[in-house]
Write an enzyme that holds these catalytic residues in place. Structure first.
Site, PDB file in Angstrom:
ATOM      1  N   ARG A 111       3.179 -12.872  -2.973  1.00  0.00           N
ATOM      2  CA  ARG A 111       4.366 -12.834  -2.186  1.00  0.00           C
ATOM      3  C   ARG A 111       4.078 -13.694  -1.031  1.00  0.00           C
ATOM      4  NH1 ARG A 111       2.202  -6.862  -1.445  1.00  0.00           N
ATOM      5  NH2 ARG A 111       0.587  -7.718  -0.087  1.00  0.00           N
ATOM      6  N   SER A 171      34.019  -3.216  27.006  1.00  0.00           N
ATOM      7  CA  SER A 171      32.499  -3.253  26.794  1.00  0.00           C
ATOM      8  C   SER A 171      32.069  -1.827  25.176  1.00  0.00           C
ATOM      9  CB  SER A 171      31.498  -3.291  27.874  1.00  0.00           C
ATOM     10  OG  SER A 171      30.299  -2.525  27.090  1.00  0.00           O
ATOM     11  N   HIS A 176      -6.085  -2.200   4.601  1.00  0.00           N
ATOM     12  CA  HIS A 176      -5.040  -1.371   4.241  1.00  0.00           C
ATOM     13  C   HIS A 176      -4.615  -1.298   6.085  1.00  0.00           C
ATOM     14  CE1 HIS A 176      -2.600   2.321   5.508  1.00  0.00           C
ATOM     15  NE2 HIS A 176      -1.489   1.910   4.092  1.00  0.00           N
ATOM     16  N   GLY A 218       0.881  -1.138   0.153  1.00  0.00           N
ATOM     17  CA  GLY A 218       0.119   0.687   0.328  1.00  0.00           C
ATOM     18  C   GLY A 218       1.114   1.255  -0.089  1.00  0.00           C
TER      19      GLY A 218
END
Ligand code: PEP
Ligand code: MG
Length: 876
Positions: free
Chosen positions: A336, A764, A454, A101
């Site tokens: 898809r 770190s 949507h 969309g």
């Protein structure tokens, strides 16, 4: 000559980069002999070229488009604009990564005043012809000329009102002819030019519009959210139209091979007879379940089921497909890998492994780590939910529980969310323009639209709770109210949504943290078996630490000790310590803090049950703790036995112009070693006490000195720490191992990591500060101007969220290498925010760090991302 256009028959599924996802899959379905209408794809490279050429389609590309159009016309025996046998095409975008969309589609291209007549005659269905024409004008005007679609909808509503009907399908051919005239007149009026009648002109304008849509604000926002580079561009698919709106033996629909909300293995989808695709997705009419197609068109249904099966076996993943039936014949328009909820993603991955379709490595690769977030989010408090009455019910479009204030527009939602409110976005239906509003909302409620609308698709992708198609609700957009079952809700009233059941409640309901089980544990155990990176957590309280352990943390990589200083009465003692003028005064204040710190560390050690715990010593500039209000200043002065004025002078003297580069980190311990002494006493004594209670824990405290830039500086603080630690150990008459390390968060420390490693047993990487200092961007202020950098494409993503691998990453890699040269077994980790970001985690894996450390809720994400990094790197 460079090739910019491929017909479907020339491509295949592996050409996604060039043809976009949609184009590659159309080519693959064609190759597999599935019923795909003919067409061609203009490549993503053509899109890139369009932008390079100053937003113009050059002659080579235009020439190739027309050559392939000719070829298409010959193949199908129809011609664009022909008055004998006219061809109509769809023009649709298709990027490499699916962006549902986000970009634009134009259907029925090729229609004009003459062609519509021919089609009306040929099909013997003038209603269909004029319906198609009016849709085309509407879409073309919207997508190509950027005239808002809703302005056309008003003409339709007026016609329906005049006729006294409710549905578009109740408009007859004369109404539609009238609409076409309305639309054309409106077009001419608004744009000062007639609606274009030349189909080739229409085609080129449409291709351009799709290219242009790659840079529309919704696409840009979606790309940012999903880390899709803007350089990819979109392909354009030009495909012969087939029509679902040709009458009662035609229809169109969308379906998933498995349920995208739960993962259940069963065909799941919706269709509408006598409709075009946009009707299903836009939610204008409420579609029917796909199962019903079995009764309406049994043959098409059987053929569709068999294609679904083939596609799933072919792609080894759940498919999301679009189809159209034209006069009883089935066509596939798209397939898809389907978007799915996190719970569905795990179930599908596990089921596909059990079905023998994929390996566990493949299963791990098919789940987006960020999606796990949705599993870890709140649900409603069971008791409160039991007592709540359901106000109304819609579709359970995207799971989770949400409570917030009713908000009717995306803009308003953004405004209120920015000022700290929790909002529920209530809309008739959503459209891509609403995306930012949806993003900030706790939940989304729509009146119209099915499970593939949507709102449903986008919310699911975001992991945001959504209830859609709640048809009982009437919204009054003017008055900012909605009414349901006789009750009226105003803008700002509280409601709650349950995206897992579709229930809507007219009150606020308490939410509780998520619980995870079943497929999650199984799936994560595969990830744990695969990863080489350890995953620790950044936690400052026993509660956070316990949460992180539950999520699979293997230790604490960062306790920010200063975060413990704000609680309750502590802040008083902290302030006293800061404004102390003499050592004695400061020691008195520190003595108050000691038992609190020690108690906190003991509680954390208890929770961690012997897992490694890194305690970082006091780091931030001291002024952060100072009182600002007159009341607080007066109180503190009284406690300390000094005047308010004296205290004000101290506060003024502590002012720094650039505190983040000022008196903070180990610099505090250099000036006030007694702070480091107190913290050492607390850390060591806590470890001794807990070891006594639980000898099996064998706690080995890890003490981390922050903001080091010079080995002598580290050595100075280290000596203070060692002296105190040995004293405490001797006093207790025990033995205790402990480690002293540092953070690499100043570029100089990275450059001299070989020297620093002489004194540090571990590093770190504090990539928050390291990013700040490498870019010279303030962590606190960069947000104000970084937006301009994204707009101008100087940077594509926020370097404080995604590690800048090129620059900051170079320092990390260099420091890791230098550190190991001095101390081959040095332990290396990362504790900046990047430790929970999948792309940055992959980088950490490649550089060979031992662990990443991130906030508790990101621990599962990091575990999966670390496994994916290991798998990906093996494949290379
Ligand atoms: C860092 O700088 O990356 C870090 C973890 O420390 P802090 O965010 O507390 O400065
Ligand atoms: Mg830092």
């Amino acid at each position: 000559m460079e090739k910019f256009v491929y017909k479907f028959a020339e491509g295949n599924g592996s050409m996604r980069e060039l043809l976009g996802g949609k184009g590659a899959n159309l080519a693959e379905m064609t190759r597999l002999g599935m019923p795909v209408p003919n067409g061609f794809t203009v490549t993503t490279e053509a899109c890139t070229r369009y932008y390079e050429d100053g937003e113009r389609i050059n002659e080579t590309i235009e020439g190739q488009i027309f050559d392939y159009l000719n070829d298409l016309e010959e193949t199908v025996g129809k011609k664009l604009g022909s008055l004998d046998n006219p061809l109509l095409v769809s023009v649709r975008s298709g990027a490499r990564a699916s962006m549902p969309g986000m970009m634009d589609t134009i259907l029925n291209l090729g229609m004009n005043d003459e062609v519509v007549e021919v089609i009306a005659k040929k099909t013997n269905n003038p209603r269909f012809a004029y319906d198609s024409y009016r849709r085309f004008i509407q879409m073309f005007a919207d997508v190509v000329m950027e005239l808002n679609k809703s302005r056309f909808e008003q003409f339709i509503d007026r016609r329906k009102e005049a006729k006294g009907v409710k549905l578009d399908t109740e408009l007859d051919v004369d109404d539609l002819k009238g609409l076409v005239e309305d639309f054309k007149t409106f077009y001419q009026h608004e744009l000062n030019q007639p609606f274009p009648q030349d189909p080739k002109e229409q085609l080129i304008a449409a291709v351009k519009a799709v290219f242009r849509s790659w840079e529309n604000p919704r696409a840009i926002f979606y790309r940012k959210m999903n880390d899709i580079p803007s350089s990819w561009g979109t392909a354009v698919n030009v495909q012969m139209m087939v029509f679902g709106n040709m009458g009662e033996t035609s229809g169109t629909g969308v379906a998933f091979t498995r349920n995208p909300a739960t993962g259940e293995k069963a065909l799941f989808g919706e269709f509408l007879m006598n409709a075009q695709g946009e009707d299903v997705v836009a939610g204008v009419r409420t579609p029917q379940s796909i199962d019903h197609l079995k009764e309406v068109m049994p043959q098409c249904y059987d053929q569709f089921v068999s294609i679904c099966d083939k596609l799933e076996h072919h792609y080894h993943d759940m498919q999301d497909m679009e189809f159209t039936i034209e006069e009883g014949k089935l066509y596939m328009l798209q397939t898809r890998n389907g978007k799915r909820t996190a719970a569905a993603a795990l179930k599908i991955a596990c089921d596909l492994v059990d079905e023998g379709l994929i390996t566990t490595d493949q299963a791990l690769m098919m789940v987006d780590p960020k999606q796990l977030d949705a599993l870890l989010h709140p649900q409603f408090d069971a008791q409160e939910l039991k007592n709540a009455t359901v106000l109304t019910h819609g579709l359970a479009a995207s799971p989770g529980a949400a409570t917030g204030e009713v908000c009717f527009t995306a803009e308003e939602a953004i405004k209120r969310a920015n000022s700290g409110h929790k909002v529920i976005l209530v809309r008739l239906e959503t459209s891509p323009e609403d995306i930012e509003g949806m993003h900030v909302a706790q939940g989304i409620l729509t009146v119209r639209g099915g499970m593939t609308s949507h709102a449903a698709v986008v919310a699911r992708g975001m992991g945001t709770c959504c209830v859609s198609g709640c048809g009982d609700i009437t919204i009054n957009e003017e008055a900012l109210t909605f009414t349901v079952n006789g009750q009226t809700f105003n803008d700002g009233d509280y409601i709650s949504l349950d995206g897992s059941t579709g229930n809507v409640y007219g009150i606020a309901i308490k939410t509780v943290p998520a619980t995870i089980s079943g497929d999650f544990q199984r799936f994560m155990s595969w990830a744990d078996a695969r990863r080489t990176l350890q995953v620790r957590t950044n936690a400052d309280t026993p509660k956070d630490a316990a949460q992180a352990v539950q999520f699979g943390a293997q230790g604490i990589g960062l306790i920010r000790t200063e975060h413990m200083f704000f609680e309750g009465e502590r802040i008083k003692a902290v302030r006293e310590m800061i404004v102390s003028k003499s050592l004695a005064q400061r020691q008195k204040a520190l003595a108050k803090l000691l038992p609190m710190q020690q108690g906190d560390f003991e509680a954390i050690y208890e929770v961690m049950q012997g897992l490694p715990v890194t305690v970082r010593y006091l780091d931030p500039p001291l002024h952060e703790f100072l009182p600002t209000s007159s009341y607080d200043i007066d109180q503190l002065a009284k406690d300390m036995g000094i005047t308010s004025n004296e205290l004000r002078n101290v506060i003024t003297s502590l002012h720094e112009f650039n505190p983040m580069m000022g008196h903070r980190g180990c610099r505090l311990a250099v000036t006030y070693p007694e702070i480091a002494q107190m913290q050492t006493e607390a850390v060591i004594q806590a470890a001794i006490n807990v070891n006594k209670r639980h000898p099996e824990y064998h706690i080995v405290p890890e003490i981390m000195i922050p903001l080091v830039g010079e080995v002598n500086e580290l050595k100075f603080v280290k000596d203070v720490v060692v002296k105190k630690a040995e004293e405490v150990i001797a006093r207790n008459n025990v033995t205790l191992d402990y480690k002293i390390g540092t953070m690499i968060e100043i570029p100089r420390a990275a450059l001299l990591a070989d020297e620093i490693a002489q004194e540090a047993e571990f590093f770190s990487f504090g990539t928050n500060d390291l990013t700040q200092m490498t870019f010279g961007f303030s962590r606190d202020d960069a947000g104000n101007f970084l937006k301009d950098y994204y707009d101008r494409k100087i940077y594509e993503s926020d370097p404080f969220a995604h590690l800048d691998q090129k620059g900051v990453g170079k320092l990390v890699a260099m420091a890791a290498k230098l550190g190991r040269e001095t101390r081959p077994n040095i332990k290396l980790g990362i504790c900046g925010e990047h430790g929970g970001d999948p792309a940055s985690i992959e980088f950490c894996h490649k550089v060979g760090l031992n662990y990443v450390s991130c906030s508790p809720y990101r621990v599962p994400i990091a575990r999966l991302a670390a496994a994916q990094a290991a798998i990906k790197n093996e494949m290379k």
